[in-house]
Enzyme design. Structure first.
Site, PDB file in Angstrom:
ATOM      1  N   SER A   1      -2.861   5.136  -5.777  1.00 50.12           N
ATOM      2  CA  SER A   1      -3.868   4.827  -4.769  1.00 50.12           C
ATOM      3  C   SER A   1      -5.072   5.741  -4.958  1.00 50.12           C
ATOM      4  CB  SER A   1      -3.269   5.027  -3.374  1.00 50.12           C
ATOM      5  OG  SER A   1      -4.252   4.907  -2.373  1.00 50.12           O
TER       6      SER A   1
ATOM      7  N   ARG B   1       0.830  -1.208   0.000  1.00 55.17           N
ATOM      8  CA  ARG B   1       0.000   0.000   0.000  1.00 55.17           C
ATOM      9  C   ARG B   1       0.862   1.256   0.000  1.00 55.17           C
ATOM     10  NH1 ARG B   1      -4.229  -0.604   4.758  1.00 55.17           N
ATOM     11  NH2 ARG B   1      -4.992   1.350   3.865  1.00 55.17           N
TER      12      ARG B   1
ATOM     13  N   GLY C   1      -9.168   3.524   4.653  1.00 53.13           N
ATOM     14  CA  GLY C   1      -8.109   4.230   5.366  1.00 53.13           C
ATOM     15  C   GLY C   1      -7.349   5.149   4.431  1.00 53.13           C
ATOM     16  N   GLU C   2      -6.111   5.464   4.788  1.00 51.53           N
ATOM     17  CA  GLU C   2      -5.204   6.267   3.966  1.00 51.53           C
ATOM     18  C   GLU C   2      -5.659   7.708   3.776  1.00 51.53           C
ATOM     19  OE1 GLU C   2      -4.273   4.331   0.283  1.00 51.53           O
ATOM     20  OE2 GLU C   2      -4.007   2.372   1.224  1.00 51.53           O
ATOM     21  N   GLY C   3      -6.731   8.117   4.429  1.00 53.43           N
ATOM     22  CA  GLY C   3      -7.222   9.482   4.265  1.00 53.43           C
ATOM     23  C   GLY C   3      -8.383   9.608   3.303  1.00 53.43           C
TER      24      GLY C   3
END
Length: 328
Positions: A84, A75, A307-309
């Site tokens: 992404s 990721r 996730g990840e923002g």
């Protein structure tokens, strides 16, 4: 239409009735930018930042996640390469994206033929935390170092808005432990049912987390709990929130793990709570319980697990709308 909205905002009672939680959000932004003086001009949002902290967790060895630990690196590399979903959302919303290596289990080295389009800050506290079932996840010194590193990252970023998120296999397991210990939520409820795991796997996960909780039953203070059962990225997220609040930045909190960091930050510096905007309620059962404990109303509920923002950036247009209403 402008005159109608202006009428709503000039009457606090009608604003609360007609605009609902949008009015509350607008006033929170006004207080963040101008203190208690809500009648002062609202400052425009400047140079919004998204910071994603990546870290691995030794407890992943216990099979508490549906993913193998190397998924963290996959990721990370996808984000660095600009492939992404959050990369596209950051570009669309005008956010600068920064990835921080808080404690990924190996060196982050993009493939030779891949050009990184996202800045990578190496603030590695360690190559993943220790397995909390067997020992403390980190030392007290490492926990404090994680807080300081998170503060330092935000201190050097421009702008007055920062969205905070994470990457890391087994991060949700750590978040469940912190929620259970700091809020008194039964561990089974904090973990919930992982849809990606079958009944046997879910039961094993709960057994291993119960074993960790028993080993660290004497850890009750916020920093002690972080050291015993947390993650490097959680510590950095906590420090980042404390620093951002001290600089009167709007802090957009994304997801379960980041919300757990907010729980820690509020426990250490209660005034931080005024600066936190919770972007969304994720599909993690523990996240719903945590938001109830914090008495926080998330802006969105879209059953996200990414996730990840991602959730923070999807919620961003609501903050823009709230600010625009204040400018009428």
């Amino acid at each position: 239409m402008d005159l109608l909205v202006q009428h709503h905002l000039t009457s606090p009672h009608e604003a609360a009735h007609s605009l609902g939680r949008m009015a509350s959000l607008a006033m929170q932004i006004a207080r963040i930018q101008n203190g208690k003086h809500g009648d002062l001009p609202v400052i425009c949002f400047e140079s919004p930042q998204l910071v994603v902290f990546a870290g691995d967790h030794g407890v992943a060895d216990e099979g508490v996640s549906a993913f193998q630990q190397d998924a963290t690196m996959q990721r990370v590399l996808t984000m660095l390469a600009g492939k992404s979903p959050v990369n596209a959302l950051a570009e669309m919303n005008g956010f600068d994206l920064t990835l921080v290596d808080a404690g990924v289990a190996s060196h982050i080295v993009p493939p030779p033929d891949t050009e990184s389009v996202v800045p990578l800050l190496v603030r590695k506290i360690g190559y993943g935390t220790r397995n909390m079932v067997l020992a403390q996840a980190m030392s007290a010194t490492q926990a404090r170092s994680a807080l300081q590193a998170g503060m330092d990252v935000v201190r050097h970023l421009p702008g007055n808005v920062v969205a905070l998120s994470n990457i890391g296999v087994a991060g949700n397991a750590c978040a469940a432990q912190l929620l259970s210990r700091l809020c008194g939520v039964p561990l089974a409820d904090a973990c919930g049912k992982d849809q990606a795991q079958d009944e046997v796997q879910s039961q094993r996960k709960l057994e291993r987390l119960f074993a960790a909780a028993s080993r660290h039953r004497k850890a009750t203070a916020p920093l002690d709990v972080l050291a015993a059962m947390g993650g490097f990225e959680i510590g950095m997220l906590c420090g980042a929130m404390i620093q951002a609040a001290s600089e009167r930045r709007v802090v957009i909190v994304d997801g379960f793990v980041a919300s757990t960091a907010a729980l820690l930050a509020r426990a250490l510096v209660p005034a931080v709570a005024d600066y936190l905007v919770f972007a969304h309620r994720s599909a993690e059962p523990g996240h719903r319980l945590l938001l109830i404990h914090l008495q926080a109303q998330p802006l969105l509920d879209m059953e996200l697990r990414a996730g990840e923002g991602t959730g923070a950036l999807l919620a961003w247009p609501l903050l823009l709308a709230a600010q625009r209403l204040l400018q009428l």
